[in-house]
Design a protein around this motif. Structure first.
Motif, PDB file in Angstrom:
ATOM      1  N   ILE A  89     -49.122  11.922  12.348  1.00 11.15           N
ATOM      2  CA  ILE A  89     -48.335  12.407  11.218  1.00 11.15           C
ATOM      3  C   ILE A  89     -47.856  13.813  11.534  1.00 11.15           C
ATOM      4  CG2 ILE A  89     -48.405  13.051   8.771  1.00 11.15           C
ATOM      5  CD1 ILE A  89     -50.525  10.927   8.348  1.00 11.15           C
ATOM      6  N   GLU A  90     -46.643  14.132  11.133  1.00 11.43           N
ATOM      7  CA  GLU A  90     -46.100  15.466  11.383  1.00 11.43           C
ATOM      8  C   GLU A  90     -45.620  16.080  10.071  1.00 11.43           C
ATOM      9  OE1 GLU A  90     -42.234  17.130  13.676  1.00 11.43           O
ATOM     10  OE2 GLU A  90     -43.720  16.144  14.960  1.00 11.43           O
ATOM     11  N   ASN A  91     -46.063  17.313   9.807  1.00  8.12           N
ATOM     12  CA  ASN A  91     -45.643  18.062   8.626  1.00  8.12           C
ATOM     13  C   ASN A  91     -45.198  19.459   9.057  1.00  8.12           C
ATOM     14  OD1 ASN A  91     -46.069  16.140   6.600  1.00  8.12           O
ATOM     15  ND2 ASN A  91     -48.245  16.635   6.458  1.00  8.12           N
ATOM     16  N   GLU A  92     -44.437  20.101   8.199  1.00  6.91           N
ATOM     17  CA  GLU A  92     -43.939  21.442   8.497  1.00  6.91           C
ATOM     18  C   GLU A  92     -44.810  22.477   7.809  1.00  6.91           C
ATOM     19  OE1 GLU A  92     -39.475  22.708   8.927  1.00  6.91           O
ATOM     20  OE2 GLU A  92     -40.066  23.075   6.853  1.00  6.91           O
ATOM     21  N   ILE A  93     -45.006  23.612   8.485  1.00 11.51           N
ATOM     22  CA  ILE A  93     -45.750  24.717   7.892  1.00 11.51           C
ATOM     23  C   ILE A  93     -44.969  26.004   8.133  1.00 11.51           C
ATOM     24  CG2 ILE A  93     -47.153  25.037   9.992  1.00 11.51           C
ATOM     25  CD1 ILE A  93     -49.447  25.937   8.137  1.00 11.51           C
ATOM     26  N   GLU A  94     -44.808  26.789   7.078  1.00  9.66           N
ATOM     27  CA  GLU A  94     -44.051  28.039   7.189  1.00  9.66           C
ATOM     28  C   GLU A  94     -45.002  29.199   7.438  1.00  9.66           C
ATOM     29  OE1 GLU A  94     -40.338  29.292   4.779  1.00  9.66           O
ATOM     30  OE2 GLU A  94     -42.012  30.348   3.811  1.00  9.66           O
ATOM     31  N   LEU A  95     -44.627  30.054   8.384  1.00  6.94           N
ATOM     32  CA  LEU A  95     -45.447  31.224   8.714  1.00  6.94           C
ATOM     33  C   LEU A  95     -44.609  32.485   8.653  1.00  6.94           C
ATOM     34  CD1 LEU A  95     -47.548  30.213  11.869  1.00  6.94           C
ATOM     35  CD2 LEU A  95     -48.324  30.305   9.509  1.00  6.94           C
ATOM     36  N   ALA A  96     -45.235  33.573   8.222  1.00 10.86           N
ATOM     37  CA  ALA A  96     -44.611  34.883   8.338  1.00 10.86           C
ATOM     38  C   ALA A  96     -44.713  35.334   9.791  1.00 10.86           C
ATOM     39  CB  ALA A  96     -45.296  35.885   7.412  1.00 10.86           C
ATOM     40  N   LEU A  97     -43.815  36.220  10.198  1.00 10.43           N
ATOM     41  CA  LEU A  97     -43.830  36.704  11.580  1.00 10.43           C
ATOM     42  C   LEU A  97     -45.142  37.417  11.893  1.00 10.43           C
ATOM     43  CD1 LEU A  97     -42.137  36.863  14.160  1.00 10.43           C
ATOM     44  CD2 LEU A  97     -41.182  39.021  13.323  1.00 10.43           C
ATOM     45  N   VAL A 102     -53.886  18.989  14.788  1.00  9.32           N
ATOM     46  CA  VAL A 102     -55.144  18.901  14.042  1.00  9.32           C
ATOM     47  C   VAL A 102     -55.715  17.529  14.375  1.00  9.32           C
ATOM     48  CG1 VAL A 102     -56.258  19.137  11.800  1.00  9.32           C
ATOM     49  CG2 VAL A 102     -54.084  20.300  12.249  1.00  9.32           C
ATOM     50  N   SER A 103     -56.668  17.490  15.283  1.00  7.87           N
ATOM     51  CA  SER A 103     -57.161  16.238  15.830  1.00  7.87           C
ATOM     52  C   SER A 103     -57.826  15.355  14.780  1.00  7.87           C
ATOM     53  CB  SER A 103     -58.154  16.531  16.960  1.00  7.87           C
ATOM     54  OG  SER A 103     -58.618  15.340  17.546  1.00  7.87           O
ATOM     55  N   GLY A 104     -57.428  14.067  14.764  1.00  8.00           N
ATOM     56  CA  GLY A 104     -58.087  13.073  13.913  1.00  8.00           C
ATOM     57  C   GLY A 104     -57.735  13.120  12.445  1.00  8.00           C
ATOM     58  N   GLU A 105     -56.738  13.943  12.057  1.00  5.72           N
ATOM     59  CA  GLU A 105     -56.393  14.061  10.640  1.00  5.72           C
ATOM     60  C   GLU A 105     -55.062  13.391  10.306  1.00  5.72           C
ATOM     61  OE1 GLU A 105     -58.409  14.929   8.479  1.00  5.72           O
ATOM     62  OE2 GLU A 105     -59.956  15.879   9.707  1.00  5.72           O
ATOM     63  N   GLY A 106     -54.625  12.471  11.166  1.00  2.00           N
ATOM     64  CA  GLY A 106     -53.421  11.701  10.880  1.00  2.00           C
ATOM     65  C   GLY A 106     -53.757  10.449  10.101  1.00  2.00           C
ATOM     66  N   ASN A 128     -53.425  11.821  14.867  1.00  4.63           N
ATOM     67  CA  ASN A 128     -53.516  13.271  14.740  1.00  4.63           C
ATOM     68  C   ASN A 128     -52.464  13.785  13.754  1.00  4.63           C
ATOM     69  OD1 ASN A 128     -55.540  13.450  16.785  1.00  4.63           O
ATOM     70  ND2 ASN A 128     -53.935  13.260  18.332  1.00  4.63           N
ATOM     71  N   LEU A 129     -52.755  14.928  13.171  1.00  5.25           N
ATOM     72  CA  LEU A 129     -51.802  15.619  12.327  1.00  5.25           C
ATOM     73  C   LEU A 129     -51.178  16.741  13.148  1.00  5.25           C
ATOM     74  CD1 LEU A 129     -50.473  16.464   9.632  1.00  5.25           C
ATOM     75  CD2 LEU A 129     -52.559  17.776   9.135  1.00  5.25           C
ATOM     76  N   TYR A 130     -49.853  16.788  13.174  1.00  2.59           N
ATOM     77  CA  TYR A 130     -49.149  17.853  13.890  1.00  2.59           C
ATOM     78  C   TYR A 130     -48.423  18.731  12.872  1.00  2.59           C
ATOM     79  CZ  TYR A 130     -50.058  15.496  18.299  1.00  2.59           C
ATOM     80  OH  TYR A 130     -50.677  14.941  19.393  1.00  2.59           O
ATOM     81  N   LEU A 131     -48.690  20.020  12.934  1.00  2.00           N
ATOM     82  CA  LEU A 131     -48.026  20.982  12.064  1.00  2.00           C
ATOM     83  C   LEU A 131     -46.910  21.652  12.864  1.00  2.00           C
ATOM     84  CD1 LEU A 131     -51.149  22.649  10.392  1.00  2.00           C
ATOM     85  CD2 LEU A 131     -49.748  20.775   9.509  1.00  2.00           C
ATOM     86  N   ARG A 132     -45.678  21.422  12.440  1.00  2.00           N
ATOM     87  CA  ARG A 132     -44.533  22.043  13.114  1.00  2.00           C
ATOM     88  C   ARG A 132     -44.248  23.381  12.442  1.00  2.00           C
ATOM     89  NH1 ARG A 132     -40.790  20.670  16.689  1.00  2.00           N
ATOM     90  NH2 ARG A 132     -41.513  18.501  16.733  1.00  2.00           N
ATOM     91  N   VAL A 133     -44.287  24.454  13.233  1.00  2.00           N
ATOM     92  CA  VAL A 133     -44.166  25.812  12.711  1.00  2.00           C
ATOM     93  C   VAL A 133     -42.703  26.153  12.420  1.00  2.00           C
ATOM     94  CG1 VAL A 133     -44.488  28.263  13.237  1.00  2.00           C
ATOM     95  CG2 VAL A 133     -46.245  26.599  13.889  1.00  2.00           C
ATOM     96  N   ARG A 134     -42.484  26.694  11.225  1.00  2.00           N
ATOM     97  CA  ARG A 134     -41.179  27.272  10.893  1.00  2.00           C
ATOM     98  C   ARG A 134     -41.414  28.723  10.494  1.00  2.00           C
ATOM     99  NH1 ARG A 134     -37.853  28.069   6.461  1.00  2.00           N
ATOM    100  NH2 ARG A 134     -39.292  27.045   5.013  1.00  2.00           N
ATOM    101  N   LEU A 135     -40.829  29.653  11.255  1.00  2.00           N
ATOM    102  CA  LEU A 135     -41.030  31.073  10.985  1.00  2.00           C
ATOM    103  C   LEU A 135     -40.044  31.542   9.921  1.00  2.00           C
ATOM    104  CD1 LEU A 135     -41.588  32.568  14.555  1.00  2.00           C
ATOM    105  CD2 LEU A 135     -43.297  31.924  12.861  1.00  2.00           C
TER     106      LEU A 135
END
Length: 337
Positions: free
Chosen positions: A159-167, A205-209, A220-227
């Motif tokens: 599974i792939e989800n997006e996560i927003e991060l500050a610089l 994130v291993s095993g969390e899909g 697995n769960l993959y968090l795609r970073v968006r800055l």
């Protein structure tokens, strides 16, 4: 029952490669994911359609059978309306004619093993790719499934989800607490985001899909970073760019200026005499770190932003008037010839 155009659902052509299909699925899944659209029934329905389409087109064997089905759909539809079996019964001919082969539906036990108590797919999928009471592509050599099929295993999908991060979080690294739902149960997982991640980086994130079936491994769960855009710093690769305000007198006569850094502690920059507005100065090692190599950093580029005075005292005005006289009186305007 209407024919479902899975290619149209994913927005790809029938000649699309596996990579193109996967990219289209990921893009649409992110857009219509229930976590992104809470309470939106339209998005939820679209998300189910996208998953169903990828379940078929993402599997080379199912895709081949689907393409054969599409070429002969009118024949199947006419036979179904006349009360006949679209595939000639459990022992009917394969799509497109040819040698006789065995086709069967999945048993309810198999469906339960694969999908739990509820079937997330449409009647079209269930009928032609396993399930319910219609004829499907089972590929078995006997007309009925054996009871041993209940032990079937299936690994969970990623599974792939997006996560927003500050610089700042990308610079220092950060920890995010995620709330995950598995089979109606809520689980909190702390995920460490390493320092140096870039826009588009994926954190696993291993095993969390998706959970596996029959004891098989979960995905697995993959968090795609968006800055998120930063109000002060601009990032280019591992280098950072920042505007550095410099007083007019310092730019003309030389001196020192304070430069803001992403680490929080300001740096001192030597300004040579007659520094021009917009001039770049490099501060080595003040940029972004490489992932896993915090001692390997990029550079910080300070762009001089000469600050002109917004008001003048009488004494300051006298000095500027004297300076203008030294440089020649250029205050007169001249008309073009």
């Amino acid at each position: 029952m209407d024919f479902k155009d899975y290619y149209a659902t994913l927005g790809v052509s029938k000649t699309a490669s596996e990579k193109e299909i996967k990219q289209a699925f990921r893009k649409l899944a992110r857009k219509h994911h229930p976590d992104v659209n809470p309470g939106d029934k339209v998005a939820e329905g679209k998300f189910k359609e996208i998953n169903e389409a990828y379940e078929v087109l993402g599997d080379p064997e199912k895709r081949k059978k689907y393409d054969e089905l599409g070429a002969n759909w009118r024949m199947y539809e006419q036979q179904a309306r006349s009360g006949g079996q679209p595939f000639g019964g459990a022992w009917g001919p394969p799509p497109g004619g040819g040698a006789r082969a065995n086709y069967r539906t999945m048993t309810p036990e198999e469906m339960e093993d694969l999908f739990g108590d509820t079937n997330p797919f449409s009647d079209f999928f269930t009928t032609f790719f396993g399930g319910g009471g219609g004829a499907g592509f089972g590929g078995a050599t006997e007309p009925h499934a054996s009871r041993g099929s209940r032990g079937r295993r299936r690994a969970g999908r990623d599974i792939e989800n997006e996560i927003e991060l500050a610089l700042e979080d990308a610079f220092q690294g950060a920890t995010r607490r995620l709330m995950l739902r598995h089979d109606g149960h809520v689980k909190h997982v702390d995920v460490r985001i390493p320092a140096g991640v870039t826009d588009g980086s994926r954190v696993r994130v291993s095993g969390e899909g998706e959970q596996g079936v029959g004891g098989a491994e979960s995905g697995n769960l993959y968090l795609r970073v968006r800055l998120a855009p930063h109000p002060v710093f601009e990032r280019k690769g591992r280098d950072l760019y920042v505007k550095s305000p410099v007083p007019l007198t310092t730019a003309v006569l030389g001196g020192e200026a304070t430069v803001q850094t992403l680490a929080g502690k300001p740096a001192r920059l030597r300004i040579p005499p007659l520094t021009q507005n917009g001039q770049l100065f490099r501060l080595k090692g003040y940029g972004m770190p490489a992932v896993g190599k915090t001692d390997d950093t990029g550079d910080l580029y300070a762009r001089v932003d000469v600050q002109l005075p917004t008001s003048l005292s009488d004494k300051e005005r006298e000095h500027f008037e004297a300076l203008r006289k030294l440089g020649g009186d250029d205050s007169k305007t001249h008309s073009a010839a």
